[in-house]
Design a protein around this motif. Structure first.
Motif, mmCIF file in Angstrom:
data_model
loop_
_atom_site.group_PDB
_atom_site.id
_atom_site.type_symbol
_atom_site.label_atom_id
_atom_site.label_comp_id
_atom_site.label_asym_id
_atom_site.label_seq_id
_atom_site.Cartn_x
_atom_site.Cartn_y
_atom_site.Cartn_z
ATOM 1 N N GLY A 144 91.737 39.348 7.520
ATOM 2 C CA GLY A 144 92.693 40.430 7.249
ATOM 3 C C GLY A 144 94.235 40.478 7.189
ATOM 4 O O GLY A 144 94.854 39.398 7.683
ATOM 5 N N PHE A 145 94.827 41.161 6.413
ATOM 6 C CA PHE A 145 96.377 41.268 5.857
ATOM 7 C C PHE A 145 96.858 41.399 7.172
ATOM 8 O O PHE A 145 98.379 41.089 7.330
ATOM 9 N N MET A 146 96.265 42.359 8.240
ATOM 10 C CA MET A 146 97.148 42.455 9.653
ATOM 11 C C MET A 146 97.716 41.426 10.092
ATOM 12 O O MET A 146 98.451 41.202 11.017
ATOM 13 N N ARG A 147 96.917 40.169 9.844
ATOM 14 C CA ARG A 147 97.433 38.944 10.576
ATOM 15 C C ARG A 147 98.679 38.493 10.156
ATOM 16 O O ARG A 147 99.481 37.922 10.901
ATOM 17 N N VAL A 148 99.091 38.823 9.057
ATOM 18 C CA VAL A 148 100.503 38.591 8.465
ATOM 19 C C VAL A 148 101.567 39.550 9.320
ATOM 20 O O VAL A 148 102.628 39.038 9.886
ATOM 21 N N VAL A 149 101.045 40.793 9.625
ATOM 22 C CA VAL A 149 101.849 41.577 10.236
ATOM 23 C C VAL A 149 102.133 41.136 11.790
ATOM 24 O O VAL A 149 102.985 40.944 12.305
#
Length: 527
Positions: free
Chosen positions: A180-185
């Motif tokens: 998930g891209f939220m891991r970058v966030v």
């Protein structure tokens, strides 16, 4: 307007007088997306301690939204890391092992593929006939529908060809983050103390340039920080308590941030990271005094559109193992002269569905895209109606009347979300890269506001604020004009990388660098 360039020869200029009186400058960041988190993180790493991030919604991430269903993670917002060579998002993801499970099908060197580049695309007509891919590619309107979704415009007729070259592609493959891209966030938020981020805190108005006039209206009275509802946030690690209000009663803050809950937070600087869509809708009420005419004109000229995703999950695949997408071609549109469908035909803007791959990770899921005015119509429909219409389309184009309805549907709604009002920006006809620069220009317009232009690449490690002068900081005395009261970041403010996650992150670091550079120079004068 008076310039406030500080002089090393004068200890009595308006920027230096406050160095004797109080401590840290107060910075308020509006928005906890990639730009806002990047700005806050950069300031905290350089020694700023009085930083607050106000997030209107109940979550961090902005237009990054990863949703976990079962074992799979689906991206309602940002999906790809666009390019790898020098891309800060890519390097952050790679350094933290987020790309270790990325398959070859989730990397695309050329044109972006949707989750899978293996297999073949099945081009189908609304009469249930399959047509060769090379024949379909001759039709420019199909190409335009795909391109308009990638540009987030209603149609390619709205995209400025003269400014199209402003956007710069980073070399290297595009990548998907399986977890998930939220891991970058979350990685960005990890270094931000919990009390810094306040969720569910929408802002009503930014009152700036307060040194030249008292707050407008009796309701605009700054409160002490004891009233702040500091939320633990998502990914915060705790930290020290926020500093109390150190101003003398006769002092005046240059900026007052008025929240929807009627709390007013005074600040030295505010970094505004709201989307271009929000600015278009609210700029007249969001800033007092109003924005300069050239910034308003830039907001009008630049474009932002809505691109939504529709995920359909099936019990079993009805498509062949070699099929990576089902592309739709309407045979009755060859003579069409309009680029807009009537509301009841919104579904015709869906140009196809892609097969999510690998099935071991995602299950049996199709992903469709829809953009423009038709996406806004889709957002008004309920899940049941959208699932029914998509099923009928699949039956019609495949010629298979036995395709079952999906067991689950998941879709985005960026256009109708009042905190975004669109997906990402583009250079609209009549706009140029100069408009992006005008949008990013800090307020008020003084020579000092250009001090740290482009300084993000010059940042040095270590703390900015010297321990030799703990009481030093800027002081907006009444009558003086404080530079960089309101700064602007977000993907729409990056001239080269607008519409991307790395553009958003870099824009946040850019605005933090302006303040870091300004305060570094001033503190050096006091040592």
């Amino acid at each position: 307007m008076q310039s406030c360039e500080s002089s090393g020869d004068s200890a009595d200029d308006p920027l230096s007088r406050g160095l004797r009186r109080r401590g840290q400058p107060r910075v308020v960041v509006i928005g906890a997306g990639l730009a806002g988190l990047a700005a806050a993180k950069a300031l905290l790493e350089q020694g700023f301690t009085d930083v607050t991030v106000l997030e209107a919604s109940s979550r961090i991430g902005g237009r990054v939204q990863s949703v976990k269903l079962g074992h799979a993670t689906f991206e309602l917002g940002a999906t790809w890391i666009h390019g790898s060579h020098g891309n800060p998002i890519y390097h952050l993801a790679e350094a933290n092992g987020l790309l270790e499970e990325t398959t070859d099908g989730e990397r695309s060197v050329g044109r972006i593929s949707l989750y899978s580049k293996n297999g073949v695309a099945c081009y189908l007509t609304n009469r249930g006939r399959r047509i060769p891919k090379d024949v379909v590619e001759e039709f420019s309107d199909l190409y335009n529908e795909v391109e308009s979704c990638e540009s987030s415009s209603h149609s390619m007729d709205e995209v400025s060809l003269s400014a199209f070259g402003e956007w710069t592609e980073i070399p290297g493959a595009h990548h998907i983050i399986p977890s998930g891209f939220m891991r970058v966030v979350e990685l960005l938020a990890e270094g931000i103390p919990a009390h810094v981020i306040q969720l569910g805190k929408p802002v009503r108005c930014v009152h700036w340039d307060q040194a030249s006039g008292r707050p407008r209206g009796p309701e605009i009275e700054p409160r002490g920080e004891g009233n702040h509802n500091h939320n633990a946030g998502e990914g915060g690690q705790g930290g020290g308590e926020p500093l109390g209000d150190r101003r003398d009663e006769d002092e005046q803050w240059p900026v007052l941030v008025e929240c929807e809950d009627c709390e007013v937070i005074p600040a030295d600087h505010v970094i505004v990271t709201v989307s271009l869509g929000v600015l278009k809708r609210q700029y007249t009420s969001f800033f007092r005094p109003g924005l300069p005419a050239e910034k308003v004109a830039a907001i009008h000229r630049l474009g932002i559109g809505t691109t939504d995703k529709i995920f359909l999950e099936f019990e079993e695949p009805f498509w062949g193992s070699e099929c990576n997408s089902l592309q739709f071609v309407w045979e009755d549109e060859a003579e069409s002269c309009t680029l807009t469908y009537p509301p009841e035909l919104w579904y015709r803007k869906i140009c196809g569905f892609d097969v999510l791959y690998p099935p071991e990770r995602y299950g049996h899921v199709l992903s469709g895209w829809i953009c423009g005015e038709e996406a806004l119509v889709m957002e008004k429909c309920d899940d049941e109606a959208v699932a029914e219409i998509c099923t009928e389309m699949l039956r019609q184009f495949t010629g298979n009347p036995n395709i079952p309805k999906p067991r689950r549907i998941l879709r985005s709604a960026w256009g109708s979300n009042s905190y975004f009002r669109g997906s990402y920006s583009y250079t609209q006809v009549g706009s140029s890269g100069a408009d992006v620069e005008k949008l990013a220009k800090p307020l008020p317009y003084t020579e000092s506001s250009k001090m740290a232009q482009g300084s993000s690449s010059k940042q040095q490690p270590g703390h900015l604020l010297s321990s030799k002068c703990p009481e030093q900081s800027l002081d907006p005395n009444r009558g003086s004009i404080k530079p960089m009261q309101v700064l602007f970041s977000g993907e729409a403010t990056h001239r080269k990388y607008y519409s991307t996650t790395h553009g958003a992150l870099l824009s946040g670091q850019r605005e933090a660098a302006r303040l870091i550079e300004m305060y570094r120079d001033l503190f050096q004068q006091g040592t």
